[in-house]
Design a protein around this motif. Structure first.
Motif, short mmCIF file in Angstrom:
data_model
loop_
_atom_site.label_atom_id
_atom_site.label_comp_id
_atom_site.label_asym_id
_atom_site.label_seq_id
_atom_site.Cartn_x
_atom_site.Cartn_y
_atom_site.Cartn_z
N GLY A 309 0.77 -1.24 0.00
CA GLY A 309 0.00 0.00 0.00
C GLY A 309 0.80 1.28 0.00
O GLY A 309 0.21 2.37 0.07
N TYR A 368 -1.53 -8.91 4.95
CA TYR A 368 -1.91 -7.64 4.34
C TYR A 368 -2.70 -7.87 3.05
O TYR A 368 -3.67 -7.16 2.76
CB TYR A 368 -0.68 -6.79 4.03
N GLU A 372 -5.62 -6.12 4.17
CA GLU A 372 -5.15 -4.74 3.99
C GLU A 372 -4.99 -4.04 5.34
O GLU A 372 -5.18 -2.83 5.46
CB GLU A 372 -6.08 -3.95 3.07
#
Length: 503
Positions: A309, A368, A372
């Motif tokens: 991210g 993740y 996330e």
């Protein structure tokens, strides 16, 4: 062949002027005037590695620049390496370094100022030329460093050489960070590319003051010149017993090598069992240094950060800059441990530490990808730093230092080239396979490197030879045993040292 055996026996039977290493000046190097001068010149040889680091990190920095991506969507090249040992062996370590520096400067200028009608081809040509120059310089710099250093400091100084790769990486990372945020258009990438001329330019200016390798001089029958260098720097201007002993050991070892070798060129690398083991360790060291998961970050940090991210170019460039500073501090500190801890424990500690950090990195990446979760992403970033901290125990410095010291003079330049060949091949793998794997498998691609790290730890434990203690010539005994092309006194010295270490 019988003539060679007779010559070897005659050399072994010669009276050795000094059979055991005599006492040396025990003062620290900075209290010895001539040795201090020598070591204050070493940073100018270290610039060969710094130039490589600048170029390597520059690729990461340029990937974050939209202007550069628009002009150069991708490139790769494999510089010709096979002629570099001939430069080192025929022209000398110092002149070879100068030639390499000049070619690097030429390549950097071509990259920074490509023709507008065909910029891609010119940039690629510049990178190819610069690669040739870097390979020549890096095939000679570490040889000169290890062959001119005092035996007591050889391990640390040669190990420091490759750690300053990160100094170049730091300069490149923060230069591209500054131009990304402060400049627009082509100048944002032309400026950091053009600055590649600075380090080889400085190195070229100071090469005149750096002495040639006494071992190379002896190999060219320039005995008096070699003796003068050893006397000046290792004896602080006095022809001490230690200087005479060192000169005798080097001279007899080179004579024995010449008598024992087959003069068969590259075949000499694999002609004997000892040389075959050396080559195996060199190839493994080169591959492990590049393909232990570190290639994911070294070449494609942007893609790795995107998987957790972090997509902002400024944030990616800042992380790249911080990571290079961390890597340099750790690897530089560990360079001073090689003669205290030893090479093999550092290699093994690095492998185990990298395996643990990379396993956690992979697990957090999986979390993740599914959730996330920002905490999982932060954990991945932390593991990247810990992973490189573990790698800093050995791989940055010892990749070149270990390769150079396990090789006898006759094949030292060729063996170092072998290391660079497999380093380059591993780099090609990182450039072309890693992005495909990351795109297709995401975090699952990391499992491949967990397997590699397990195999790496096993190889280090069962195959790697400890080289702490012996002189550059005496290390041959660890690989060749009684067949080592060294004076009998050297064989006895190594045997005595090994017996003492077991007590």
């Amino acid at each position: 062949m019988s003539d060679d055996k007779s010559k070897i026996e005659a050399l072994h039977n010669e009276d050795v002027t000094i059979s055991m290493q005599p006492p040396e000046d025990e003062r620290p190097w900075y209290q010895q005037p001539e040795l201090r001068k020598l070591y204050l010149l070493m940073p100018f040889l270290f610039l060969g590695s710094t130039t490589l680091g600048y170029d390597g990190s520059l690729l990461n920095g340029l990937q974050t620049m939209p202007a550069w991506q628009a002009s150069f969507p991708g490139f790769g090249g494999f510089a010709v390496l096979l002629f570099t040992p001939y430069v080192a062996d025929l022209l000398g370590r110092r002149l070879g370094t100068g030639i390499g520096c000049a070619i690097v400067i030429l390549g950097a200028l071509i990259q920074a100022f490509p023709k507008k009608n065909n910029p891609d081809a010119m940039f690629l040509a510049g990178r190819f030329i610069m690669g040739m120059g870097s390979n020549i310089s890096n095939a000679t710099c570490p040889l000169l460093i290890t062959e001119v250093s005092h035996p007591r400091h050889r391990g640390r100084i040669t190990t420091i050489y490759n750690t300053v790769w990160y100094v170049g990486a730091i300069l490149a990372a923060w230069t591209t960070f500054g131009t990304l945020n402060g400049l627009t258009g082509d100048i944002s990438w032309r400026l950091p590319v053009g600055l590649q001329c600075a380090m080889p330019g400085v190195q070229l200016l100071f090469l005149y003051f750096i002495p040639e390798s006494p071992r190379w001089l002896i190999s060219k029958n320039k005995y008096s010149d070699a003796k003068k260098i050893l006397t000046k720097y290792h004896g602080n201007g006095e022809e001490t017993d230690f200087v005479n002993w060192e000169f005798t050991e080097i001279t007899q070892a080179l004579e024995l090598e010449n008598a024992a070798s087959s003069n068969s060129g590259w075949y000499e690398l694999v002609r004997t069992p000892g040389n075959r083991k050396r080559c195996l360790l060199i190839i493994l060291t080169a591959i492990f240094s590049q393909c232990s998961g570190n290639g994911l970050v070294s070449y494609y940090l942007s893609a790795v950060l995107s998987t957790i991210g972090i997509t902002n170019p400024s944030n990616q460039a800042a992380i790249n800059g911080g990571l290079t500073i961390w890597c340099w501090l750790v690897s530089l500190g560990c360079a001073f441990l090689v003669d205290r801890v030893g090479r093999r424990p550092l290699f093994l500690g690095a492998g185990i530490g990298m395996l643990i950090a990379f396993s956690i990195w992979t697990a957090c990446s999986a979390v993740y990808a599914k959730t996330e979760n920002s905490s999982a992403g932060s954990a991945v970033l932390a593991m990247i730093f810990l992973f490189y901290g573990a790698a800093g125990l050995a791989w940055p410095g010892l990749t070149v230092a270990y390769t150079v010291e396990i090789l006898p003079f006759k094949i030292r330049a060729k063996g170092l080239t072998l290391c660079f060949v497999f380093t380059s091949l591993s780099g090609i793998f990182n450039q072309y396979v890693n992005p495909v794997g990351l795109e297709a498998l995401k975090w699952k691609f990391y499992i491949v490197y967990i397997v590699v790290l397990v195999l790496e730890c096993l190889a280090i434990y069962f195959l790697y030879v400890e080289t702490k203690g012996p002189t550059l010539e005496e290390i041959a005994v660890l690989f060749d045993g009684e067949d080592a092309a060294v004076p009998d006194a050297a064989v006895e010295t190594v045997a005595r040292r090994q017996s003492a270490s077991k007590v």
